[in-house]
Design a protein around this motif. Sequence first.
Motif, short mmCIF file in Angstrom:
data_model
loop_
_atom_site.label_atom_id
_atom_site.label_comp_id
_atom_site.label_asym_id
_atom_site.label_seq_id
_atom_site.Cartn_x
_atom_site.Cartn_y
_atom_site.Cartn_z
N VAL A 1 -4.52 6.15 13.05
CA VAL A 1 -3.68 5.23 12.27
C VAL A 1 -4.33 4.91 10.93
CG1 VAL A 1 -2.77 2.87 12.21
CG2 VAL A 1 -2.54 4.24 14.28
N VAL A 2 -5.64 4.69 10.93
CA VAL A 2 -6.35 4.36 9.69
C VAL A 2 -6.27 5.53 8.71
CG1 VAL A 2 -8.63 3.89 8.69
CG2 VAL A 2 -7.86 2.62 10.70
N THR A 3 -6.55 6.74 9.17
CA THR A 3 -6.53 7.88 8.26
C THR A 3 -5.12 8.17 7.76
OG1 THR A 3 -6.43 9.40 10.16
CG2 THR A 3 -8.59 8.99 9.21
N THR A 4 -4.12 8.02 8.60
CA THR A 4 -2.73 8.22 8.17
C THR A 4 -2.33 7.18 7.13
OG1 THR A 4 -2.18 9.12 10.34
CG2 THR A 4 -0.35 8.40 8.98
N THR A 5 -2.73 5.95 7.35
CA THR A 5 -2.41 4.87 6.41
C THR A 5 -3.08 5.12 5.06
OG1 THR A 5 -2.18 3.31 8.23
CG2 THR A 5 -2.52 2.37 6.04
N LEU A 6 -4.35 5.51 5.09
CA LEU A 6 -5.06 5.79 3.84
C LEU A 6 -4.49 7.01 3.13
CD1 LEU A 6 -8.74 5.07 4.92
CD2 LEU A 6 -7.32 3.70 3.38
N ALA A 7 -4.05 8.01 3.88
CA ALA A 7 -3.46 9.21 3.28
C ALA A 7 -2.18 8.88 2.52
CB ALA A 7 -3.19 10.26 4.35
N ARG A 8 -1.46 7.85 2.99
CA ARG A 8 -0.24 7.40 2.30
C ARG A 8 -0.57 6.60 1.04
NH1 ARG A 8 1.85 5.28 7.44
NH2 ARG A 8 1.24 3.28 6.57
N GLY A 9 -1.83 6.20 0.89
CA GLY A 9 -2.23 5.41 -0.27
C GLY A 9 -2.25 3.92 -0.01
N ASP A 10 -2.03 3.52 1.24
CA ASP A 10 -2.05 2.09 1.59
C ASP A 10 -3.48 1.65 1.90
OD1 ASP A 10 0.69 2.02 1.33
OD2 ASP A 10 1.06 2.34 3.47
N THR A 11 -3.67 0.35 1.99
CA THR A 11 -4.97 -0.25 2.28
C THR A 11 -5.02 -0.70 3.73
OG1 THR A 11 -5.22 -1.00 0.00
CG2 THR A 11 -6.54 -2.12 1.64
N VAL A 12 -6.19 -0.56 4.36
CA VAL A 12 -6.41 -1.06 5.70
C VAL A 12 -7.43 -2.19 5.59
CG1 VAL A 12 -7.27 -0.54 8.01
CG2 VAL A 12 -5.95 1.18 6.75
N GLN A 13 -7.02 -3.40 5.96
CA GLN A 13 -7.88 -4.57 5.84
C GLN A 13 -8.17 -5.12 7.23
OE1 GLN A 13 -6.24 -7.72 3.50
NE2 GLN A 13 -8.15 -8.86 3.45
N LEU A 14 -9.43 -5.18 7.58
CA LEU A 14 -9.88 -5.74 8.85
C LEU A 14 -10.63 -7.02 8.54
CD1 LEU A 14 -11.17 -2.39 10.39
CD2 LEU A 14 -8.97 -3.48 10.79
N ILE A 15 -10.00 -8.16 8.76
CA ILE A 15 -10.57 -9.45 8.41
C ILE A 15 -11.92 -9.61 9.10
CG2 ILE A 15 -10.22 -11.96 8.48
CD1 ILE A 15 -8.23 -10.46 6.67
N GLY A 16 -12.91 -10.02 8.34
CA GLY A 16 -14.26 -10.22 8.86
C GLY A 16 -15.11 -8.97 8.79
N PHE A 17 -14.49 -7.80 8.62
CA PHE A 17 -15.25 -6.55 8.55
C PHE A 17 -15.19 -5.96 7.15
CE2 PHE A 17 -15.60 -1.89 9.14
CZ PHE A 17 -16.89 -1.84 9.62
N GLY A 18 -13.98 -5.67 6.65
CA GLY A 18 -13.86 -5.11 5.32
C GLY A 18 -12.53 -4.44 5.11
N SER A 19 -12.40 -3.81 3.94
CA SER A 19 -11.16 -3.15 3.56
C SER A 19 -11.42 -1.70 3.17
CB SER A 19 -10.51 -3.85 2.36
OG SER A 19 -10.20 -5.18 2.68
N PHE A 20 -10.57 -0.82 3.65
CA PHE A 20 -10.59 0.58 3.25
C PHE A 20 -9.41 0.80 2.32
CE2 PHE A 20 -12.55 0.42 7.42
CZ PHE A 20 -13.65 1.25 7.29
N SER A 21 -9.65 1.48 1.21
CA SER A 21 -8.58 1.78 0.27
C SER A 21 -8.86 3.14 -0.38
CB SER A 21 -8.46 0.69 -0.79
OG SER A 21 -9.67 0.59 -1.53
N THR A 22 -7.88 3.61 -1.13
CA THR A 22 -8.06 4.87 -1.84
C THR A 22 -8.19 4.58 -3.32
OG1 THR A 22 -5.68 5.17 -1.99
CG2 THR A 22 -6.79 6.24 -0.16
N GLY A 23 -8.84 5.47 -4.00
CA GLY A 23 -9.01 5.37 -5.45
C GLY A 23 -8.83 6.74 -6.05
N ALA A 24 -8.89 6.78 -7.35
CA ALA A 24 -8.73 8.05 -8.06
C ALA A 24 -9.95 8.29 -8.94
CB ALA A 24 -7.47 8.04 -8.91
N ARG A 25 -10.43 9.50 -8.90
CA ARG A 25 -11.53 9.90 -9.78
C ARG A 25 -10.95 10.86 -10.80
NH1 ARG A 25 -15.67 12.32 -6.41
NH2 ARG A 25 -16.22 10.19 -5.90
N ALA A 26 -11.13 10.57 -12.07
CA ALA A 26 -10.55 11.38 -13.13
C ALA A 26 -11.28 12.72 -13.26
CB ALA A 26 -10.63 10.63 -14.45
#
Length: 92
Positions: free
Chosen positions: A31-56
Amino acid sequence: MNKQELVDAVAAATGDTKSSVGEAIDAILDVVTTTLARGDTVQLIGFGSFSTGARAERAGRNPSTGETITIPAAKTVKFTAGKSFKDLVNGA
């Protein structure tokens, strides 16, 4: 800690079987990898947030030949630790 050690630790903490814990961890990671692949953020309160970025696209240098090369643009995954996690790691 590798994945099997994580499964063992969670199974010991919850009393569930290792196979059911392994399936649950696989489902969470899917679920986490599918969500990140769509460009969405996964936020786990108390642990942290996974998100995607772009490198030029950027210029680089081949260390063997010294030749200038173009490094293509790429998507990256970013992790930002939550406050509780930072405090735990820093011993606060």
